[in-house]
Motif scaffolding. Sequence first.
Motif, short mmCIF file in Angstrom:
data_model
loop_
_atom_site.label_atom_id
_atom_site.label_comp_id
_atom_site.label_asym_id
_atom_site.label_seq_id
_atom_site.Cartn_x
_atom_site.Cartn_y
_atom_site.Cartn_z
N PRO A 63 -88.15 -43.66 -0.27
CA PRO A 63 -87.50 -43.06 -1.43
C PRO A 63 -86.05 -42.69 -1.12
O PRO A 63 -85.68 -42.42 0.03
CB PRO A 63 -88.34 -41.80 -1.69
N ALA A 64 -85.22 -42.67 -2.16
CA ALA A 64 -83.81 -42.33 -1.98
C ALA A 64 -83.63 -40.95 -1.34
O ALA A 64 -82.68 -40.73 -0.59
CB ALA A 64 -83.09 -42.38 -3.32
N GLY A 65 -84.55 -40.04 -1.61
CA GLY A 65 -84.47 -38.71 -1.03
C GLY A 65 -84.73 -38.67 0.45
O GLY A 65 -84.50 -37.65 1.10
N ARG A 66 -85.21 -39.78 1.02
CA ARG A 66 -85.47 -39.85 2.45
C ARG A 66 -84.36 -40.59 3.18
O ARG A 66 -84.56 -41.12 4.26
CB ARG A 66 -86.82 -40.54 2.71
N MET A 67 -83.18 -40.64 2.56
CA MET A 67 -82.03 -41.28 3.17
C MET A 67 -80.92 -40.25 3.37
O MET A 67 -80.77 -39.32 2.56
CB MET A 67 -81.53 -42.43 2.30
N ALA A 68 -80.15 -40.40 4.43
CA ALA A 68 -79.04 -39.49 4.73
C ALA A 68 -77.79 -40.31 5.01
O ALA A 68 -77.87 -41.36 5.65
CB ALA A 68 -79.38 -38.62 5.94
N TYR A 69 -76.66 -39.80 4.53
CA TYR A 69 -75.40 -40.54 4.65
C TYR A 69 -74.30 -39.59 5.09
O TYR A 69 -74.10 -38.53 4.50
CB TYR A 69 -75.05 -41.16 3.30
N LEU A 70 -73.59 -39.98 6.15
CA LEU A 70 -72.45 -39.21 6.63
C LEU A 70 -71.20 -40.08 6.49
O LEU A 70 -71.03 -41.05 7.24
CB LEU A 70 -72.64 -38.80 8.09
#
Length: 261
Positions: A63-70
């Motif tokens: 799911p998109a909520g399980r992705m992190a972006y820096l």
Amino acid sequence: MVTLDDLTVSYRRHPALHHISGCFARGSLTAVVGPNGSGKSTLLKTIMGLLPIAGGSVSLATPAGRMAYLPQLAQIDPYFPIDVRDCVSLGCWPLKGAWGRVENAQLQQIDAALHEVGLQGFEDRPVSSLSSGQLQRVLFARLLVQNADVILLDEPFNAVDSKTTAALLATIAQWHRKQHTVIVVLHNDAQVRQHFPQTVLLARELVAWGPTGEVMTEANLTKAQAMAEVWDDNADTCEVDALNARQLQPATHAPREKLVA
């Protein structure tokens, strides 16, 4: 975990990424490299859903909520009025939402993350008082709290010292051991060869994708540089994409620029 199928992304009808296909396996650690303007940052933003897709697709097994972006540090406002603990607590956002309360269990995770990046005792300091390296450590602590399945980092070692870089590389290696899927845009070839098992080499088009030793060859790097140098943003659209545009409703691929010698 992330599959690209004939992906094309365009800015004002000029391709920034052109017909890219490949797969980031679950638990993989991959560097994304290429000359300036080759589409590296664009790739990460597109995977995160921050840019529209002109053609092809991005498929996610999480799911998109399980992705992190820096993003790059240059895209972050270091003067936003927030202290270190509150900044790190934003890693709880996918779980708690905008109005959820950060409970004792999450506070312990925040303290543990700050300790892991070497910033215990900095909890109440405003982020505006931090050096670039300290700020990057705070942002990595936020990612530790978020604990995402897929982690995207855009040039995370810019403007940080060698000691901080070594500490952040150790954190990335830990994510890899825990089977997170990590994708990192880099420009330091030595770091790529030493720390990243997989590499994607871009020059708006895909030059090579696979084990780092097979991708980071002199022949491939020379090819990527040559492709970047001859790209003409003012060239006519290519015949293949022009034909696709006429056959599809409406066009799902942006016009491709010719590579001219």
